[in-house]
Design an enzyme around this catalytic site. Structure first.
Site, PDB file in Angstrom:
ATOM      1  N   HIS A  70      -2.074   3.179  -6.245  1.00  0.00           N
ATOM      2  CA  HIS A  70      -3.058   2.135  -5.960  1.00  0.00           C
ATOM      3  C   HIS A  70      -3.666   2.271  -4.564  1.00  0.00           C
ATOM      4  O   HIS A  70      -4.634   1.572  -4.242  1.00  0.00           O
ATOM      5  CB  HIS A  70      -2.423   0.746  -6.144  1.00  0.00           C
ATOM      6  CG  HIS A  70      -1.627   0.264  -4.980  1.00  0.00           C
ATOM      7  ND1 HIS A  70      -0.267   0.410  -4.896  1.00  0.00           N
ATOM      8  CD2 HIS A  70      -2.000  -0.371  -3.846  1.00  0.00           C
ATOM      9  CE1 HIS A  70       0.163  -0.120  -3.758  1.00  0.00           C
ATOM     10  NE2 HIS A  70      -0.875  -0.602  -3.108  1.00  0.00           N
ATOM     11  N   ASP A 119       2.852   3.290 -10.737  1.00  0.00           N
ATOM     12  CA  ASP A 119       2.129   3.310  -9.456  1.00  0.00           C
ATOM     13  C   ASP A 119       2.737   4.370  -8.536  1.00  0.00           C
ATOM     14  O   ASP A 119       3.469   4.071  -7.599  1.00  0.00           O
ATOM     15  CB  ASP A 119       2.204   1.918  -8.814  1.00  0.00           C
ATOM     16  CG  ASP A 119       1.283   1.790  -7.611  1.00  0.00           C
ATOM     17  OD1 ASP A 119       0.453   2.701  -7.394  1.00  0.00           O
ATOM     18  OD2 ASP A 119       1.400   0.787  -6.889  1.00  0.00           O
ATOM     19  N   SER A 205       1.843   0.014   1.829  1.00  0.00           N
ATOM     20  CA  SER A 205       1.919   0.509   0.466  1.00  0.00           C
ATOM     21  C   SER A 205       2.118   2.018   0.495  1.00  0.00           C
ATOM     22  O   SER A 205       1.574   2.716   1.333  1.00  0.00           O
ATOM     23  CB  SER A 205       0.628   0.180  -0.285  1.00  0.00           C
ATOM     24  OG  SER A 205       0.491  -1.197  -0.480  1.00  0.00           O
TER      25      SER A 205
END
Length: 255
Positions: A70, A119, A205
């Site tokens: 992502h 992901d 992230s």
């Protein structure tokens, strides 16, 4: 398709709770890392729609970094991206830093941008990193590895030091403790068997969840309202894809 299961299995949920303290100027519940003590950490930079973006990641081989799919947003296409290895203060040009362009972004073929299934993404570097005390790959788990309740793990990154706060220049880290809990069930989080729902701070992230010096998870996403639990991609579920993908691109380079 590997790593993709859309049926909830709440019995396999792991929740990691912060050992919470709030020292001034530090990542929530944590502290600044000892410089270059996490030599696997990678800092990703690229421009998307005219905006500078950043993400975390971690080195798993001299020429491959693992991160979250992502990080590229909705359009998982090739974008100019640089990986910085060997960094502590990302605003300084440290002698230990190696800035290497990304040759190829390889998101998991079954990545779902709406629900963040699978992901995970590999980044093939333009050249091999020069391994030294400040730049080293981290071990990946075995396929049958499990993160058991009571285990203390670590997350590091250049993420916010407080909710809605500023981003630090130096690498921050925080310890997390694994516990059994039904937080995800109460938060309408679905355990797909390929994620670890956790409570954590605002780390970058794509960074790793490290347990006993092994990268067991990848920082994925939180609830859309920004509240816990934070979800981590379970690396052990994707070992075959990781190994086969790295091998196939290595073969292509030598053909």
């Amino acid at each position: 398709r590997q790593g993709l299961t859309k049926f909830p299995r709440l019995s396999s949920i792991l929740v990691i709770l912060l050992e919470v303290t709030f020292p001034s100027g530090e990542i929530i519940g944590g502290h600044e890392s000892k410089p270059h003590s996490r030599p696997y950490m990678a800092y990703l930079q690229f421009v998307a729609q005219g905006v500078q973006k950043k993400c975390g990641g971690f080195l798993i081989r001299e020429d491959f970094v693992l991160t979250a799919a992502h990080c590229l947003g909705r359009q998982v296409t090739q974008r100019p991206m640089n990986v910085t290895l060997g960094a502590h203060n990302i605003e300084n040009q440290e002698k230990t830093q190696q800035v290497i362009p990304v040759k190829r972004t390889i998101p998991h073929p079954d990545y779902d941008n709406q629900y963040y299934y699978n992901d995970i993404m590999l980044l093939q570097l333009e050249k091999k990193a020069n391994l030294n005390p400040a730049v080293q790959p981290i071990k990946l788990p075995r396929s049958k590895d499990k993160v058991k309740p009571g285990k203390v793990c670590l997350v590091a990154g250049w993420g916010r030091v407080a909710p809605n706060g500023k981003y630090p220049n130096t690498l921050q880290e925080v310890k997390l403790k694994v516990q059994k809990h039904q937080v995800c069930e109460r938060s309408n989080q679905e355990d797909t068997g390929s994620v670890l729902p956790l409570l954590s701070s605002q780390g970058d992230s794509g960074g790793p969840l490290v347990c006993n010096h092994v990268a067991q998870g990848i920082v994925s996403c939180g609830k859309k309202n920004g509240k816990p639990p934070r979800v981590y991609t379970k690396v052990s579920r994707f070992l075959q894809w990781i190994k086969e993908t790295m091998k196939s691109h290595q073969v292509q380079e030598t053909d």
